[in-house]
Write a protein that holds these residues in place. Structure first.
Motif, mmCIF file in Angstrom:
data_model
loop_
_atom_site.group_PDB
_atom_site.id
_atom_site.type_symbol
_atom_site.label_atom_id
_atom_site.label_comp_id
_atom_site.label_asym_id
_atom_site.label_seq_id
_atom_site.Cartn_x
_atom_site.Cartn_y
_atom_site.Cartn_z
ATOM 1 N N LYS A 82 -8.100 -105.443 -97.964
ATOM 2 C CA LYS A 82 -7.086 -105.000 -96.991
ATOM 3 C C LYS A 82 -7.404 -105.568 -95.606
ATOM 4 O O LYS A 82 -6.523 -106.051 -94.894
ATOM 5 N N ASP A 86 -4.560 -107.818 -94.210
ATOM 6 C CA ASP A 86 -3.724 -107.233 -93.152
ATOM 7 C C ASP A 86 -4.203 -107.618 -91.766
ATOM 8 O O ASP A 86 -3.411 -107.727 -90.836
ATOM 9 N N LEU A 285 -4.006 -98.365 -101.316
ATOM 10 C CA LEU A 285 -4.119 -99.763 -100.878
ATOM 11 C C LEU A 285 -3.498 -100.736 -101.864
ATOM 12 O O LEU A 285 -2.919 -101.747 -101.464
ATOM 13 N N GLU A 286 -3.637 -100.431 -103.145
ATOM 14 C CA GLU A 286 -3.215 -101.420 -104.150
ATOM 15 C C GLU A 286 -1.818 -101.167 -104.687
ATOM 16 O O GLU A 286 -1.231 -102.041 -105.332
ATOM 17 N N GLN A 289 3.817 -100.346 -101.079
ATOM 18 C CA GLN A 289 3.646 -99.978 -99.667
ATOM 19 C C GLN A 289 4.943 -99.459 -99.030
ATOM 20 O O GLN A 289 4.993 -99.224 -97.826
#
Ligand code: GLU
Length: 392
Positions: A82, A86, A285-286, A289
């Motif tokens: 991440k 990101d 996280l996976e 989103q």
């Protein structure tokens, strides 16, 4: 009973006003009073389904045992990805520790890095736990006030002037709690230049990075240059972006040696973060989103409504937050200390807000709009009536 001589480290620390105000509002609500709570920064959404499902599956699969103090390897890996994807920060799992919320990541950092005599630069208004954590570690908080005119952003010259040979760390928080301001990439780059030039550490608290408005962008100071990266430590967590406040999953990222030191402290204090909660964090996280955009749209609507209402109240003024979910209001025209203002507002109108003094800035208050629209409109009506009573 022996005399209760409390340790000096605790007697010099102030209890958290955000938590105290929130607890008071909750107790009044439990007593049946119609409280509108704008106190704690806590999204009112349920944690997204797929995250809850992942934690339930982990529970059913027996992920109920002790784990490594630094966190489940799969979560450390997911966080490292991440941060690469990101934030353009080149971290591996060895650079990441999973902590009991974002707050505890900062606490672990202070314990590992700060020694008596060390100075830590904190721009005000600040999140109220920063100076207290520095004091708990024996360090000295150096508060740098900022003004509404500068949109509560510390400028490079102020940072430069606050640096002494004792300065060890600079705390940067963007998007900001309590003001909602967001540093632009150019401003971040200018602050990074000072950090590099002075060769100090910077911890970047990025817990609100996902909550942005009007096209504002978030740049991590560590992504500015390799020199800035070397001096950067990242604090973040799942509470705000994924509506996971009660899960207590956060993280710290930085040089492997520092992370190892924080893990040693964690190994002797809290051990690992709740094992099955960490599997929920992996799913956060996976997994998809879109939950972030959905919550973001709701926050944006509430923000627009609350700004409009606040600006219509004679005697109050506010800026336009570009991130987080706080409205920071100037109440100085009323000439009432902010703590008195908030206590009277709660007692008389059952509206809970946090006084600016908690954030090191008198004459202001913070309203969290991470709550439903009805509460926002009703609470703002009551705030309006409260101010009108005071102004006559
Ligand atoms: N960080 C949130 C706030 O400022 C939660 C309360 C706290 O941890 O102090 O409201």
């Amino acid at each position: 009973m022996p005399p209760l001589a409390l340790a000096n480290r605790v007697t010099c620390v102030t209890p958290s006003i955000t938590l105290a105000m929130t607890a008071r509002a909750k107790a009044m609500k439990a007593d049946g009073l119609p409280v509108c709570s704008f106190s704690a920064g806590e999204p009112d959404f349920d944690t997204p389904d797929h995250i809850r499902a992942a934690a339930k599956t982990a529970l059913d699969q027996g992920k109920t045992r002790y784990g490594p103090a630094a966190g489940e390897p799969a979560l450390r890996q997911a966080i490292a990805h991440k941060l690469q994807n990101d934030n353009a920060l080149c971290y591996g799992p060895e650079n990441v520790i999973v902590t009991n919320g974002g707050k505890h990541s900062l606490y672990g950092l202070m314990m590992a890095l700060i020694e008596p005599g060390d100075e830590v630069i904190i721009p005000a208004p600040y999140w109220l736990s920063y100076p207290e954590m520095v004091k708990l570690a024996g360090g000295t908080p150096v508060i740098v006030p900022t003004t509404a005119e500068q949109n509560y952003r510390i400028i490079p010259e102020q940072l430069r002037q606050a640096i002494t040979p004792k300065t060890k760390l600079f705390i940067l928080n963007t998007p900001s709690n309590p003001t909602g301001m967001v540093y632009s990439p150019a401003e971040i780059a200018a602050l990074a230049a000072v950090v590099v030039e002075a060769d100090i550490w910077v911890v970047s608290d990025e817990i609100y990075e996902k909550i942005l408005y009007d096209g504002a962008t978030h740049l991590s100071i560590g992504a500015v240059s390799p020199e800035a990266f070397e001096r950067t430590i990242i604090s973040n967590g799942f509470a705000k972006g994924y509506s996971m406040t009660g899960w207590r999953v956060g993280y710290l990222a930085g040089p492997a040696e520092l992370i190892k030191a924080v893990a040693t402290i964690q190994g002797h204090s809290t051990s690992n973060v709740c094992t099955f909660a960490q599997y929920g964090a992996i799913a956060a996280l996976e997994g998809p989103q879109d939950c972030i955009a959905i919550m973001g749209r709701a926050f944006a609507e509430r923000r627009d409504a609350i700004i409009k209402r606040c600006r219509a109240i004679n005697g109050l003024s506010c800026g336009e937050p570009e991130g987080a979910f706080y409205l920071y209001i100037d109440i100085s025209s009323l000439g009432l200390p902010s703590l008195d203002f908030c206590n009277q507002l709660l007692d008389e109108k059952y509206v809970a807000a946090i006084p600016g003094i908690a954030f090191g800035a008198e004459g202001t208050l913070r309203i969290s709009y991470a709550t439903d629209m009805d509460t926002i409109l009703e609470g703002m009506d009551r705030l309006d009536a409260f101010v009108a009573d005071r102004l006559g």
